[in-house]
Design an enzyme around this catalytic site. Sequence first.
Site, PDB file in Angstrom:
ATOM      1  CG  HIS A 157      25.993 -37.451 -33.459  1.00 50.68           C
ATOM      2  ND1 HIS A 157      25.898 -38.666 -32.818  1.00 50.68           N
ATOM      3  CD2 HIS A 157      26.100 -36.518 -32.477  1.00 50.68           C
ATOM      4  CE1 HIS A 157      25.926 -38.475 -31.510  1.00 50.68           C
ATOM      5  NE2 HIS A 157      26.049 -37.178 -31.276  1.00 50.68           N
ATOM      6  CG  ASP A 158      29.266 -36.133 -31.184  1.00 47.60           C
ATOM      7  OD1 ASP A 158      29.090 -35.111 -31.879  1.00 47.60           O
ATOM      8  OD2 ASP A 158      28.808 -36.266 -30.034  1.00 47.60           O
ATOM      9  CE  LYS A 161      31.869 -34.330 -29.394  1.00 41.30           C
ATOM     10  NZ  LYS A 161      31.083 -34.682 -28.180  1.00 41.30           N
ATOM     11  CG  HIS A 186      32.287 -32.202 -33.481  1.00 42.01           C
ATOM     12  ND1 HIS A 186      31.884 -31.098 -32.764  1.00 42.01           N
ATOM     13  CD2 HIS A 186      31.178 -33.002 -33.590  1.00 42.01           C
ATOM     14  CE1 HIS A 186      30.614 -31.217 -32.452  1.00 42.01           C
ATOM     15  NE2 HIS A 186      30.150 -32.361 -32.943  1.00 42.01           N
ATOM     16  CG  HIS A 210      25.352 -33.425 -35.560  1.00 38.17           C
ATOM     17  ND1 HIS A 210      26.568 -33.546 -36.203  1.00 38.17           N
ATOM     18  CD2 HIS A 210      25.644 -33.311 -34.234  1.00 38.17           C
ATOM     19  CE1 HIS A 210      27.544 -33.505 -35.311  1.00 38.17           C
ATOM     20  NE2 HIS A 210      27.014 -33.360 -34.105  1.00 38.17           N
ATOM     21  CG  HIS A 211      26.329 -29.395 -33.332  1.00 38.24           C
ATOM     22  ND1 HIS A 211      25.718 -29.316 -32.097  1.00 38.24           N
ATOM     23  CD2 HIS A 211      27.300 -30.342 -33.209  1.00 38.24           C
ATOM     24  CE1 HIS A 211      26.297 -30.169 -31.264  1.00 38.24           C
ATOM     25  NE2 HIS A 211      27.266 -30.806 -31.924  1.00 38.24           N
TER      26      HIS A 211
END
Length: 237
Positions: A157-158, A161, A186, A210-211
């Site tokens: 998910h990240d 970044k 990101h 996801h955000h």
Amino acid sequence: APTTELLTHLEAGESVAAWAISQCQPIASENVLRGSEILAGRPTGTAAMAAPIMGNGRCIGALMACFAEDGFSSERLEQTARFANQLSVCIQNIQHRTLFKGLALDTVFAMAEAIESRDPYTGDHCRHLADYADLLASILNLNEAEKEIIRCGAALHDVGKIGVSDAVLKKPGKLTPPEWAEIRLHPYIGGQLCKRVSFLRDAYPIVYHHHERFDGQGYPDGLRGEDIPLGARIVSI
């Protein structure tokens, strides 16, 4: 010509299926009742044949056929052996796909851990998140394929970044509006990475969304409620 031995007698306690497995060869018996009964009990007929089924270079089982009549044709024997070979190919394809999936998931976690090494905040965050997302997916009775996608998306998910500068990613204090705008990129960066890799494409909606928030106040698209993909909702929780 089929590599099949025609037998009229088997040793006591030995079935055609057991012989095919132990010898890794097709076998036929004109009358199995002259030897032992077949594995789970008496057969419906007296003639039987069996051919080995292979997987990962070893025999993992046998395909067996029984016939009410005392005899059967060599054509039937060849058909049974061919069908067993086809089953072997199918099983080995599944085994190779399973191995590939395992390697793919290992790659996903390696990527996630590479991102974590840059971000002091995350620690083992990605692996823990994947475990919790998998648990929640199980509670929701999702199937194994859906759970695999969710676990992959949670781990990655990240990953976006990777496109965020260290100055922003490791800043100890409050972010400025331009820095906040950079960090909010990101999910988009991660989603684009997933779309470019075939075995990660199914994880794209999770990584990209996801955000999002159920009230519509999230990002990047401000989706609301059930418009947010289920996997992204699970990872968000």
